[in-house]
Write an enzyme that holds these catalytic residues in place. Structure first.
Site, mmCIF file in Angstrom:
data_model
loop_
_atom_site.group_PDB
_atom_site.id
_atom_site.type_symbol
_atom_site.label_atom_id
_atom_site.label_comp_id
_atom_site.label_asym_id
_atom_site.label_seq_id
_atom_site.Cartn_x
_atom_site.Cartn_y
_atom_site.Cartn_z
ATOM 1 N N HIS A 194 5.783 -33.536 -50.035
ATOM 2 C CA HIS A 194 7.339 -32.359 -49.965
ATOM 3 C C HIS A 194 6.473 -31.659 -50.659
ATOM 4 O O HIS A 194 7.021 -31.671 -52.311
ATOM 5 C CB HIS A 194 8.912 -32.690 -50.778
ATOM 6 N N CYS A 228 6.023 -34.694 -44.392
ATOM 7 C CA CYS A 228 7.113 -35.176 -44.412
ATOM 8 C C CYS A 228 7.482 -36.512 -42.797
ATOM 9 O O CYS A 228 6.680 -36.696 -41.928
ATOM 10 C CB CYS A 228 8.467 -35.359 -44.975
ATOM 11 N N GLU A 251 7.165 -28.024 -50.832
ATOM 12 C CA GLU A 251 8.623 -27.005 -50.806
ATOM 13 C C GLU A 251 9.429 -27.332 -52.732
ATOM 14 O O GLU A 251 9.437 -26.627 -52.884
ATOM 15 C CB GLU A 251 8.783 -27.441 -49.723
#
Ligand code: GLN
Length: 534
Positions: free
Chosen positions: A510, A384, A512
């Site tokens: 994102h 990001c 993650e």
């Protein structure tokens, strides 16, 4: 589904931070491993409508779901443990409850009645709890009540639990998580705070069915008997929860204590299929016995509070296990990096991740770290804001656009390589106004991204306002940056990468948030692999 949905509430006593989220996720894991369908919900007693506007220092990372909800980081644990996506319905705050009730009041839906905490607020809480059950997708809804019993803010939630326990009877139960402090002078675990905390619950009309007791030492039979007697629970429903070396161990600790068996018995259910935790055990086995180690730097500006990058840290654990490697994360404050010390500070690292974030603080350090990684062929992964910084760095140092910046950091820049979309320009509210949730990303053929994902299209979660400015596409492509992921609907750049580099990838989304024990994220897996090969 034939049987009724079962509702399990998890409350906390004595102190905060006892790990209700992990206990809830661990119980859910055990039920899932017996073949049941489970979801977990978190009720947060604060007044913010969602944690999206909270500074990470306040509450740790803001976790984002597929449907674009900005939520508590505990939902990340739920997904990582269960490998089942959560949604807006899985996190409710007092702010959202009041907002909904006040909106109804303004529409006249209460027909002239005085609007009160009981029944209007508690009814709204009960509805939110039952929404997940009503989807018909889950046999169990585990609802974690944030805060500690006795807090003023959580009173309406406890009252809602009392009412539901009354209404649902055998389909509902309460697990109270508490602490047995250890007094080293007398060498004893003390039960009094737990007794008081259960008394407080009883005062509110809620009898817990199970007590999960956090303790630094094993809880012997006498203590269990004493707690059972004073708190009106069965002796086998006094569960020991010792400190674990990793959160991923907790389901096994709870299995040993038979938490799942006790819960199923209490709710009148069969044990389900044979408990199957083989995959989970396999994961732990590798986690405990790494064959190699690799040092990766996490460059961010909230590094003092590790919870700010919770999902990233966990994604590295999942990815490391895939390679039977231990990823040693070095947390580096981007503000501490300068032209003169960057080499010294980063030279030991085999990989550099530049973290997401907002605002100008620490940007220069991030750009310096990226320049170092690009020039020295150190594996780089930008997430990001980290991707945006890679785009800025490339503009300044390769394209020669010295003033290049993101419009977020310098609204007057002459080269806004990262810019705000027209549609976002007139938004004045901060809450819930970003590009949020899952969007499609098309992976361009022949790129590293396509190779990593092994598919032509994927869905990834977003949380940002600014975007790669497509007016500069040609400049970047001509200079050798590859735009390897594109959102097909809006034409927005999702992934940038550099060929002739072992691993240089920046992603606007994102990844993650989507890494789980069962499905480590391919980008993290590949990044760690590249770092291991340095
Ligand atoms: N601040 C940047 C934006 O709003 C990046 C956000 C982030 O890293 N999550 O676009």
């Amino acid at each position: 589904m034939s049987a009724n949905t079962k509702y399990i509430f998890v409350t906390g006593g004595v102190t905060s931070s006892l790990g209700k989220g992990i206990i809830s996720a661990s119980l859910a894991k055990l039920l899932q491993a017996r073949g049941y369908t489970v979801t977990i919900q978190k009720l947060d007693p604060y007044i913010n409508v969602d944690p999206g506007t909270l500074n990470p220092y306040e509450h740790g990372e803001c976790y984002v779901t597929d449907d674009g909800a900005e939520t508590d980081l505990d939902l990340g644990h739920y997904e990582r443990f269960l490998n089942v996506p959560t949604s807006q319905a899985n996190n409710v705050t007092t702010g959202r409850i009041y907002q909904a009730v006040i909106e109804k009041e303004r529409k006249g839906e209460f027909l002239g009645k005085t609007v009160q905490v009981i029944p209007h607020i508690t009814d709204e809480i009960k509805n939110r709890i039952k929404i997940l059950g009503k989807t018909g997708k889950f046999q169990f809804v585990i609802t974690e009540i944030g805060g500690t019993v006795g807090d003023i803010e959580s009173l309406p939630y406890i009252e809602a639990v009392r009412q539901l326990k009354w209404e649902l009877g055998h389909d509902c139960m309460v697990i109270h998580l508490t602490l047995l402090p250890y007094l080293s002078t007398s060498g004893e675990l003390k039960t009094k705070p737990t007794q008081h905390s259960v008394k407080l619950l009883l005062e509110y009309g809620v009898q817990p069915d199970v007590l999960v007791c956090r303790a630094e030492h094993a809880i012997n039979k006498d203590i269990r008997r004493k707690i059972a007697l004073f708190c009106n629970v069965n002796e086998d429903a006094v569960i020991e929860a010792l400190d674990a070396s990793t959160i991923y161990e907790v389901p096994l600790l709870m299995e040993k204590e038979k938490l799942d068996v006790i819960v199923l018995k209490k709710l009148g259910l069969a044990a389900g299929t044979q408990l199957n935790l083989d995959k989970w055990r396999g994961f732990l086995q590798k986690l405990y016995n790494p064959k190699q180690e690799v040092k990766i730097g996490l460059i961010g500006k909230y590094v003092e509070l590790k919870d700010s990058y919770k999902s990233i840290a966990e994604a590295f654990i999942h990815a490391g296990v895939m390679h039977e490697a231990r990823v040693r994360l070095e947390w580096i404050h981007s503000e501490s990096l300068t032209e003169t010390n960057v080499l010294e500070k980063l030279k030991e690292l085999k990989g550099i991740l530049v973290a997401p974030g907002f605002g100008n603080r620490g940007i220069d350090g991030k750009i310096l770290a990226i320049k170092y990684a690009r020039e020295n062929k150190i594996p780089f992964f930008g997430i990001c804001l980290g991707m945006q910084c890679a785009v800025i760095e490339f503009a300044r140092n390769v394209l020669g656009l010295k003033d290049a910046h993101s419009r977020e950091m310098n609204p007057a820049t002459s080269s806004p390589v990262i810019d705000i979309l027209e549609a976002q320009k007139n938004i004045s509210h901060m809450g819930g106004t970003m590009r949020l949730g899952a969007y499609t990303c098309r992976l361009e053929p022949g790129t590293l991204a396509e190779k990593i994902y092994g598919t032509r299209e994927t869905q990834e979660r977003h949380r940002h306002r600014y975007e790669f400015n497509n007016e500069y596409i040609k400049h970047y492509e001509e200079a050798g940056m590859v735009l390897s992921g594109i959102n097909p609907d809006a034409g927005l750049v999702e992934i940038v990468e550099l060929p002739n580099h072992p691993f240089f990838v920046g992603v606007q989304f994102h990844p993650e948030y989507k890494s789980t024990v069962e499905n480590p994220h391919p980008l993290f897996v590949s990044f760690v692999k590249a770092a291991l090969e340095v």
